[in-house]
Structure formats: structure tokens, C-alpha cells
Design a protein around this motif. Structure first.
Motif, PDB file in Angstrom:
ATOM      1  N   UNK A 147       0.805  -1.216   0.000  1.00  0.00           N
ATOM      2  CA  UNK A 147       0.000   0.000   0.000  1.00  0.00           C
ATOM      3  C   UNK A 147       0.842   1.272   0.000  1.00  0.00           C
ATOM      4  N   UNK A 148       2.077   1.181   0.473  1.00  0.00           N
ATOM      5  CA  UNK A 148       2.887   2.395   0.563  1.00  0.00           C
ATOM      6  C   UNK A 148       4.012   2.382  -0.463  1.00  0.00           C
ATOM      7  N   UNK A 149       4.409   3.577  -0.848  1.00  0.00           N
ATOM      8  CA  UNK A 149       5.483   3.735  -1.813  1.00  0.00           C
ATOM      9  C   UNK A 149       6.806   3.208  -1.266  1.00  0.00           C
ATOM     10  N   UNK A 150       7.050   3.424   0.023  1.00  0.00           N
ATOM     11  CA  UNK A 150       8.308   2.982   0.638  1.00  0.00           C
ATOM     12  C   UNK A 150       8.437   1.464   0.602  1.00  0.00           C
ATOM     13  N   UNK A 151       7.354   0.775   0.956  1.00  0.00           N
ATOM     14  CA  UNK A 151       7.405  -0.700   0.949  1.00  0.00           C
ATOM     15  C   UNK A 151       7.570  -1.226  -0.463  1.00  0.00           C
ATOM     16  N   UNK A 152       6.917  -0.587  -1.432  1.00  0.00           N
ATOM     17  CA  UNK A 152       7.068  -1.006  -2.823  1.00  0.00           C
ATOM     18  C   UNK A 152       8.489  -0.746  -3.320  1.00  0.00           C
ATOM     19  N   UNK A 153       9.103   0.364  -2.902  1.00  0.00           N
ATOM     20  CA  UNK A 153      10.489   0.650  -3.290  1.00  0.00           C
ATOM     21  C   UNK A 153      11.427  -0.411  -2.703  1.00  0.00           C
ATOM     22  N   UNK A 154      11.214  -0.760  -1.425  1.00  0.00           N
ATOM     23  CA  UNK A 154      12.030  -1.810  -0.792  1.00  0.00           C
ATOM     24  C   UNK A 154      11.857  -3.136  -1.524  1.00  0.00           C
ATOM     25  N   UNK A 155      10.612  -3.437  -1.907  1.00  0.00           N
ATOM     26  CA  UNK A 155      10.324  -4.680  -2.611  1.00  0.00           C
ATOM     27  C   UNK A 155      11.026  -4.700  -3.971  1.00  0.00           C
ATOM     28  N   UNK A 156      10.977  -3.590  -4.704  1.00  0.00           N
ATOM     29  CA  UNK A 156      11.618  -3.519  -6.022  1.00  0.00           C
ATOM     30  C   UNK A 156      13.134  -3.664  -5.894  1.00  0.00           C
ATOM     31  N   UNK A 157      13.726  -2.998  -4.897  1.00  0.00           N
ATOM     32  CA  UNK A 157      15.177  -3.109  -4.698  1.00  0.00           C
ATOM     33  C   UNK A 157      15.570  -4.522  -4.288  1.00  0.00           C
ATOM     34  N   UNK A 158      14.746  -5.168  -3.461  1.00  0.00           N
ATOM     35  CA  UNK A 158      15.031  -6.551  -3.058  1.00  0.00           C
ATOM     36  C   UNK A 158      14.964  -7.489  -4.263  1.00  0.00           C
ATOM     37  N   UNK A 159      14.000  -7.256  -5.158  1.00  0.00           N
ATOM     38  CA  UNK A 159      13.897  -8.088  -6.354  1.00  0.00           C
ATOM     39  C   UNK A 159      15.064  -7.856  -7.307  1.00  0.00           C
ATOM     40  N   UNK A 160      15.517  -6.597  -7.416  1.00  0.00           N
ATOM     41  CA  UNK A 160      16.697  -6.307  -8.233  1.00  0.00           C
ATOM     42  C   UNK A 160      17.925  -7.011  -7.660  1.00  0.00           C
ATOM     43  N   UNK A 161      18.071  -6.936  -6.351  1.00  0.00           N
ATOM     44  CA  UNK A 161      19.194  -7.600  -5.677  1.00  0.00           C
ATOM     45  C   UNK A 161      19.150  -9.105  -5.920  1.00  0.00           C
ATOM     46  N   UNK A 162      17.946  -9.676  -5.878  1.00  0.00           N
ATOM     47  CA  UNK A 162      17.771 -11.114  -6.097  1.00  0.00           C
ATOM     48  C   UNK A 162      18.158 -11.510  -7.529  1.00  0.00           C
ATOM     49  N   UNK A 163      17.775 -10.697  -8.509  1.00  0.00           N
ATOM     50  CA  UNK A 163      18.119 -10.989  -9.906  1.00  0.00           C
ATOM     51  C   UNK A 163      19.632 -10.961 -10.106  1.00  0.00           C
ATOM     52  N   UNK A 164      20.270  -9.908  -9.580  1.00  0.00           N
ATOM     53  CA  UNK A 164      21.714  -9.763  -9.765  1.00  0.00           C
ATOM     54  C   UNK A 164      22.470 -10.856  -9.022  1.00  0.00           C
ATOM     55  N   UNK A 165      22.078 -11.134  -7.775  1.00  0.00           N
ATOM     56  CA  UNK A 165      22.756 -12.173  -6.989  1.00  0.00           C
ATOM     57  C   UNK A 165      22.559 -13.546  -7.634  1.00  0.00           C
ATOM     58  N   UNK A 166      21.376 -13.798  -8.189  1.00  0.00           N
ATOM     59  CA  UNK A 166      21.118 -15.078  -8.852  1.00  0.00           C
ATOM     60  C   UNK A 166      21.956 -15.269 -10.099  1.00  0.00           C
ATOM     61  N   UNK A 167      22.189 -14.167 -10.826  1.00  0.00           N
ATOM     62  CA  UNK A 167      22.996 -14.265 -12.051  1.00  0.00           C
ATOM     63  C   UNK A 167      24.467 -14.447 -11.727  1.00  0.00           C
ATOM     64  N   UNK A 168      24.899 -13.954 -10.576  1.00  0.00           N
ATOM     65  CA  UNK A 168      26.311 -14.028 -10.221  1.00  0.00           C
ATOM     66  C   UNK A 168      26.680 -15.351  -9.561  1.00  0.00           C
ATOM     67  N   UNK A 169      25.687 -16.076  -9.062  1.00  0.00           N
ATOM     68  CA  UNK A 169      25.968 -17.352  -8.404  1.00  0.00           C
ATOM     69  C   UNK A 169      26.397 -18.374  -9.452  1.00  0.00           C
ATOM     70  N   UNK A 170      27.492 -19.049  -9.190  1.00  0.00           N
ATOM     71  CA  UNK A 170      27.984 -20.067 -10.122  1.00  0.00           C
ATOM     72  C   UNK A 170      27.087 -21.296 -10.033  1.00  0.00           C
ATOM     73  N   UNK A 171      26.658 -21.830 -11.165  1.00  0.00           N
ATOM     74  CA  UNK A 171      25.807 -23.024 -11.123  1.00  0.00           C
ATOM     75  C   UNK A 171      26.579 -24.221 -10.580  1.00  0.00           C
ATOM     76  N   UNK A 172      25.880 -25.044  -9.839  1.00  0.00           N
ATOM     77  CA  UNK A 172      26.498 -26.221  -9.255  1.00  0.00           C
ATOM     78  C   UNK A 172      26.855 -27.205 -10.368  1.00  0.00           C
ATOM     79  N   UNK A 173      28.101 -27.665 -10.435  1.00  0.00           N
ATOM     80  CA  UNK A 173      28.470 -28.571 -11.523  1.00  0.00           C
ATOM     81  C   UNK A 173      27.773 -29.925 -11.369  1.00  0.00           C
TER      82      UNK A 173
END
Length: 137
Positions: A78-104
Motif C-alpha cells: 500500500x505504501x510507496x516505501x514498501x514497494x520501493x524496498x520490494x523492487x530493490x530486493x527483487x533487483x538484488x535477487x536478480x543480480x545475486x542469482x545471475x552471479x551465483x555459479x551453477x552447481x556442476x
């Protein structure tokens, strides 16, 4: 700074956020308040190392555009602040997921029991199909 890992962080001035009205049901609050956040992160113009940029650009994620921009829309809160936190957390998740080396993958042999189960099911399936033929009287 958006901290992705202990050795990687992104300055907030590289992340563009824009407030807008959310879509969908919600009554008067949705119609009046710009609480949704539209986040854009340009991978090519960022300060990330080239290897990380290449990994992010090669993602097969619909949130990464052809131009190399990650676009995230957050409107679940409902609030802009919570949505901003959510968007930043999702961006962090995308970047961290791409940087993680796949398990051989380690090649393994099927067990004797799994081979037996496979052959038994093939035999049962063949018998079932053989019974589907015409009945002779």
C-alpha cells in the motif's frame, strides 16, 4: 548503496525509480495515490565489472530488455516505501542469482534397482498394450 554481496554493491544513483499509480482493484486509495514503483537499472551503463554485466545480459529473464535494462514494477504493497524496498530486493535477487555459479553436475550411473523398475514398467506397459487388440472368440 545497494549491497549485493560483501565485495559488490551498486550506487543508488545508477538505479532509476519512478512512482506511479498502481493497477487493479483497491478503491479510492489506488485511484488517488502514486504508490507503485517502476524501477529501471541499465546494465550496460552500470559500474558492475564486465564479467557480471555479460552474465546479466545473457539472462533469459523477461525483466531484462533487449537494450540491457532491468525493469521491475512493484505494486503489491500500500505504501510507496514498501514497494520501493520490494523492487530493490527483487533487483538484488536478480543480480545475486545471475552471479551465483551453477552447481556442476556429476555424472552418475543408474542403480540396479532403478534399471529393474524401468524394465518392469516397460514390460507391464507392453502387456497392457497387447491386451488392447481384437478379441477372438
Amino acid at each position: 548503496m545497494l549491497v549485493i554481496s560483501p565485495h559488490l554493491s551498486i550506487p543508488y544513483d545508477e538505479i532509476e525509480t519512478h512512482a506511479m499509480r498502481a493497477q487493479g482493484a483497491g478503491g479510492q486509495n489506488v485511484n488517488k495515490v502514486a504508490s507503485a514503483i517502476h524501477l529501471r537499472f541499465d546494465i550496460r551503463a552500470s559500474s558492475l565489472p564486465p564479467a557480471f554485466k555479460h552474465q546479466l545480459l545473457s539472462l533469459s529473464d523477461q525483466r531484462v530488455s533487449r537494450e540491457g535494462v532491468i525493469v521491475i514494477k512493484a505494486q503489491s504493497h500500500r505504501t510507496q516505501e514498501r514497494n520501493r524496498e520490494d523492487a530493490l530486493a527483487r533487483l538484488k535477487e536478480i543480480i545475486a542469482g545471475a552471479l551465483a555459479a551453477p552447481k556442476p553436475r556429476r555424472a552418475t550411473q543408474p542403480t540396479r534397482a532403478s534399471k529393474r523398475r524401468r524394465l518392469d514398467s516397460k514390460q507391464r506397459r507392453g502387456q497392457r498394450k497387447a491386451l488392447r487388440g481384437k478379441v477372438e472368440s
